[in-house]
Design a protein around this motif. Structure first.
Motif, PDB file in Angstrom:
ATOM      1  N   ALA A  19       0.801  -1.220   0.000  1.00  0.00           N
ATOM      2  CA  ALA A  19       0.000   0.000   0.000  1.00  0.00           C
ATOM      3  C   ALA A  19       0.836   1.273   0.000  1.00  0.00           C
ATOM      4  N   ALA A  20       2.158   1.147   0.023  1.00  0.00           N
ATOM      5  CA  ALA A  20       3.004   2.341   0.132  1.00  0.00           C
ATOM      6  C   ALA A  20       2.849   3.248  -1.086  1.00  0.00           C
ATOM      7  N   SER A  21       2.947   4.548  -0.844  1.00  0.00           N
ATOM      8  CA  SER A  21       2.939   5.518  -1.945  1.00  0.00           C
ATOM      9  C   SER A  21       4.210   5.367  -2.753  1.00  0.00           C
ATOM     10  N   PRO A  22       4.230   5.740  -4.038  1.00  0.00           N
ATOM     11  CA  PRO A  22       3.106   6.276  -4.797  1.00  0.00           C
ATOM     12  C   PRO A  22       2.325   5.211  -5.561  1.00  0.00           C
ATOM     13  N   LEU A  23       2.671   3.935  -5.504  1.00  0.00           N
ATOM     14  CA  LEU A  23       1.996   2.947  -6.348  1.00  0.00           C
ATOM     15  C   LEU A  23       0.997   2.074  -5.585  1.00  0.00           C
ATOM     16  N   GLY A  24       0.611   2.525  -4.378  1.00  0.00           N
ATOM     17  CA  GLY A  24      -0.214   1.671  -3.529  1.00  0.00           C
ATOM     18  C   GLY A  24      -1.553   1.282  -4.137  1.00  0.00           C
ATOM     19  N   HIS A  25      -2.250   2.245  -4.742  1.00  0.00           N
ATOM     20  CA  HIS A  25      -3.562   1.911  -5.301  1.00  0.00           C
ATOM     21  C   HIS A  25      -3.437   0.902  -6.428  1.00  0.00           C
ATOM     22  N   LEU A  26      -2.446   1.123  -7.300  1.00  0.00           N
ATOM     23  CA  LEU A  26      -2.213   0.175  -8.394  1.00  0.00           C
ATOM     24  C   LEU A  26      -1.906  -1.213  -7.842  1.00  0.00           C
ATOM     25  N   ALA A  27      -0.981  -1.274  -6.866  1.00  0.00           N
ATOM     26  CA  ALA A  27      -0.557  -2.575  -6.333  1.00  0.00           C
ATOM     27  C   ALA A  27      -1.738  -3.316  -5.721  1.00  0.00           C
ATOM     28  N   LEU A  28      -2.596  -2.601  -4.978  1.00  0.00           N
ATOM     29  CA  LEU A  28      -3.729  -3.276  -4.342  1.00  0.00           C
ATOM     30  C   LEU A  28      -4.722  -3.785  -5.386  1.00  0.00           C
ATOM     31  N   THR A  29      -4.841  -3.069  -6.506  1.00  0.00           N
ATOM     32  CA  THR A  29      -5.728  -3.542  -7.565  1.00  0.00           C
ATOM     33  C   THR A  29      -5.158  -4.780  -8.254  1.00  0.00           C
ATOM     34  N   LEU A  30      -3.828  -4.850  -8.362  1.00  0.00           N
ATOM     35  CA  LEU A  30      -3.216  -5.996  -9.041  1.00  0.00           C
ATOM     36  C   LEU A  30      -3.072  -7.214  -8.125  1.00  0.00           C
ATOM     37  N   GLY A  31      -3.240  -7.031  -6.829  1.00  0.00           N
ATOM     38  CA  GLY A  31      -3.062  -8.144  -5.882  1.00  0.00           C
ATOM     39  C   GLY A  31      -3.952  -9.325  -6.236  1.00  0.00           C
ATOM     40  N   ALA A  32      -3.346 -10.517  -6.322  1.00  0.00           N
ATOM     41  CA  ALA A  32      -4.099 -11.728  -6.659  1.00  0.00           C
ATOM     42  C   ALA A  32      -3.875 -12.761  -5.560  1.00  0.00           C
ATOM     43  N   GLY A  33      -3.783 -14.018  -5.923  1.00  0.00           N
ATOM     44  CA  GLY A  33      -3.766 -15.093  -4.931  1.00  0.00           C
ATOM     45  C   GLY A  33      -2.627 -15.029  -3.938  1.00  0.00           C
ATOM     46  N   SER A  34      -1.409 -14.725  -4.391  1.00  0.00           N
ATOM     47  CA  SER A  34      -0.280 -14.740  -3.453  1.00  0.00           C
ATOM     48  C   SER A  34      -0.414 -13.609  -2.438  1.00  0.00           C
ATOM     49  N   PHE A  35      -0.898 -12.449  -2.881  1.00  0.00           N
ATOM     50  CA  PHE A  35      -1.125 -11.346  -1.938  1.00  0.00           C
ATOM     51  C   PHE A  35      -2.259 -11.692  -0.976  1.00  0.00           C
ATOM     52  N   ARG A  36      -3.338 -12.220  -1.527  1.00  0.00           N
ATOM     53  CA  ARG A  36      -4.505 -12.546  -0.689  1.00  0.00           C
ATOM     54  C   ARG A  36      -4.116 -13.475   0.457  1.00  0.00           C
ATOM     55  N   ASP A  37      -3.428 -14.569   0.124  1.00  0.00           N
ATOM     56  CA  ASP A  37      -3.141 -15.577   1.142  1.00  0.00           C
ATOM     57  C   ASP A  37      -2.041 -15.137   2.098  1.00  0.00           C
ATOM     58  N   SER A  38      -1.003 -14.484   1.561  1.00  0.00           N
ATOM     59  CA  SER A  38       0.134 -14.140   2.428  1.00  0.00           C
ATOM     60  C   SER A  38      -0.219 -13.040   3.418  1.00  0.00           C
ATOM     61  N   THR A  39      -1.288 -12.288   3.164  1.00  0.00           N
ATOM     62  CA  THR A  39      -1.670 -11.186   4.051  1.00  0.00           C
ATOM     63  C   THR A  39      -2.982 -11.447   4.804  1.00  0.00           C
ATOM     64  N   ARG A  40      -3.574 -12.615   4.610  1.00  0.00           N
ATOM     65  CA  ARG A  40      -4.925 -12.854   5.145  1.00  0.00           C
ATOM     66  C   ARG A  40      -5.045 -12.529   6.633  1.00  0.00           C
ATOM     67  N   VAL A  41      -4.064 -12.959   7.440  1.00  0.00           N
ATOM     68  CA  VAL A  41      -4.231 -12.793   8.889  1.00  0.00           C
ATOM     69  C   VAL A  41      -4.073 -11.346   9.358  1.00  0.00           C
ATOM     70  N   ALA A  42      -3.725 -10.424   8.441  1.00  0.00           N
ATOM     71  CA  ALA A  42      -3.744  -9.005   8.810  1.00  0.00           C
ATOM     72  C   ALA A  42      -5.176  -8.537   9.080  1.00  0.00           C
ATOM     73  N   THR A  43      -6.178  -9.314   8.643  1.00  0.00           N
ATOM     74  CA  THR A  43      -7.568  -8.965   8.949  1.00  0.00           C
ATOM     75  C   THR A  43      -7.923  -9.293  10.403  1.00  0.00           C
TER      76      THR A  43
END
Lengths: 336, 336
Positions: free
Chosen positions: B207-231
């Motif tokens: 989520a870091a600037s300046p590419l955070g919005h782009l990165a969060l939109t591109l996040g797919a399976g590896s991002f979803r699973d590796s960060t799940r417990v941050a919820t």
């Protein structure tokens, strides 16, 4: 009249694209270097609802003959060799790919095939499975699909080609994200390549002597999910990480700095719960708001600048109407 | 005659245990500080296949009266207060808990309630959900359930209490893992607490600037699973990380050292694919062999030493027969 499309390489990515385009009635020709894959795809073609749309051929020249678009469905190391073979056919249509790094591929094209109608592409779908046998026609539904745009003003013909591809990929349900090759590589280093490196490091941490066997037996949901992509092929992971070395190393620098913050809080003494909670909070807020939801639809005239602004804001193209695009930005996620 | 059990705290952990024990016909009494939770559980009790087994009461004394075992179904910060209330009733049975750190809780018991029949416990189940409404009776099927044993030789009465609990928890399908409190905390720092810290760090990186919005939109399976417990709740994550500060900080040291290795390979120049692949390979092998499969069943006389050897090897108890245990070790995973 639907454009004629050639798919060269029928693995998970190319095979899924071939299936879906054929199902949508596009005249789509598939080729794979592996005869067994061609045989399997040919058998599938006969069972399709639209059996005349999807064809399988045995050579690259046969695949690209009359095609307006050729999609390279191969890994980065195979792009250059495949480009050579396509170039030899005299193909003059639009070229795109599905590889997970964009600037190094762009550099190959610029150096070896300048003037080619190349537009780098990358559908962001999981690839823990591989090969034609894992491909399926609905894989690209709501999938972010990067289509690269240069920062420099480009001739109008390039914008026409970009819109031509965007019309095809949005028609099969993908979210087409316009962004530069370099920004793509930085973003993907963050959300895909870094998690791959971390998954292996976390696994080795868990398995370290002397408590490795115990730790692996106690591993539950957080271990399972945070390390899942370590099951991916190390050859493929090494390949895309290597091609994206600089951006990935920069992201690891950032990650290590963040982990050091957490470590310092943990080492700061017994009364660190509030400081830890404050450290955890921003990531919790961002991740709980993920994945981004689409905001209101907007329509605007496509230009390099308007599209790059959209992609930079995390937005995507939903539909192409002539030279206009219908697009959405994500609802706001509070970033750091 | 099935033992009488009291469950104090009917959240996800305690509620699920109460449901399952009642379903198995144990005379089990539940209490929760929240009247609405007691009301919901009481309503559920009437619909159970064995409605006489599971009871809900309105006070701690009523819950532990006549019980042979009391299970503390609360977070670490609430253990001390609840122990005080149980102690005031004059309860003399076996005490155990379900919290995610074991040595700090053991230290509280040793300091404040020496001589108590305390055996620390920790069922390793996901807890991204919380509360009685998320509880369900089959949550502990095949779940590793740590029951702590001291390194020091202990009186035979402690072994009897340990076997008493192990018989109950294996009877509801859990894999009872015998290990010291300190080894538990080190192992859990690796496979749970470190992934929680990493999930938040990866999210902030993305989520870091300046590419955070782009990165969060591109996040797919590896991002979803590796960060799940941050919820997960930052309050709870901060709580268990803080209680396990030393072990967790040590694990972060190790993880950072591993990430530095990867970073150095990435910075070593363009021809790093093979070195990256070699770095990725061992974690790939370990993770692909996970979760551990049970090897042949063995039966042996329970003693502190024989059980600690089992737990240290990643093994677990399946069944208790008098003073014998039926156990399995995992099939070999090649460790680093």
């Amino acid at each position: 009249m639907a454009p004629r499309i050639a798919i060269l390489g029928l693995g998970l990515m190319g095979g899924s694209l071939w299936r879906r385009l054929a199902a949508e009635g596009y005249p789509v020709t598939g080729y794979d270097i592996d005869p067994a894959t061609r045989m399997a795809a040919r058998a599938d073609a006969t069972t399709m609802s639209n059996p005349s749309a999807g064809r399988i051929v045995d050579t690259i020249p046969a695949a690209v003959a009359d095609a307006e678009v050729a999609v390279l469905g191969v890994w980065v190391p195979d792009v250059e060799g495949l480009m050579h073979q396509i170039h030899e056919t005299g193909f003059g249509g639009i070229l795109t790919d599905v590889t997970s790094v964009k600037q190094p591929v762009q550099d190959i094209i610029d150096r070896k095939y300048p003037g080619t109608r190349w537009i780098g592409g990358h559908p962001m779908v999981g690839f823990s499975r591989q090969g034609y046998t894992s491909s399926h026609g609905d894989m690209y539904e709501d999938c972010p699909w990067v289509l690269c745009i240069d920062e420099d003003a480009k001739p109008a013909s390039t914008m026409r080609d970009w819109l031509f591809l965007a019309r095809i990929f949005t028609s099969i349900g993908a979210r087409v994200v316009p962004i530069t090759a370099r920004n793509h590589d930085e973003a993907v280093a963050r959300i895909s390549h870094t998690p791959h490196i971390v998954a292996n490091a976390l696994t080795l941490n868990a398995a370290a002597s002397p408590l490795g066997h115990l730790a692996l037996t106690l591993g539950a949901g957080s271990f399972r999910d945070s390390t899942r992509v370590a099951t991916s092929s190390p050859d493929r992971t090494a390949s895309f990480c290597s091609w994206n070395s600089d951006a990935l190393a920069d992201e690891l620098d950032q990650l290590i700095a963040r982990l050091n913050q957490a470590r310092m809080i943990l080492r700061s003494g017994s009364n660190n719960t509030q400081a830890l909670r404050d450290w955890l909070w921003p990531g919790h807020v961002v991740r709980s708001a993920w994945p981004p939801l689409p905001d209101n639809e907007v329509s605007f005239a496509a230009s390099g600048q308007s599209l790059l602004e959209l992609g930079h804001a995390g937005g995507w193209v939903r539909k192409v109407n002539g030279t206009q695009v219908v697009a959405v930005r994500p609802t706001s996620i509070p970033l750091r």
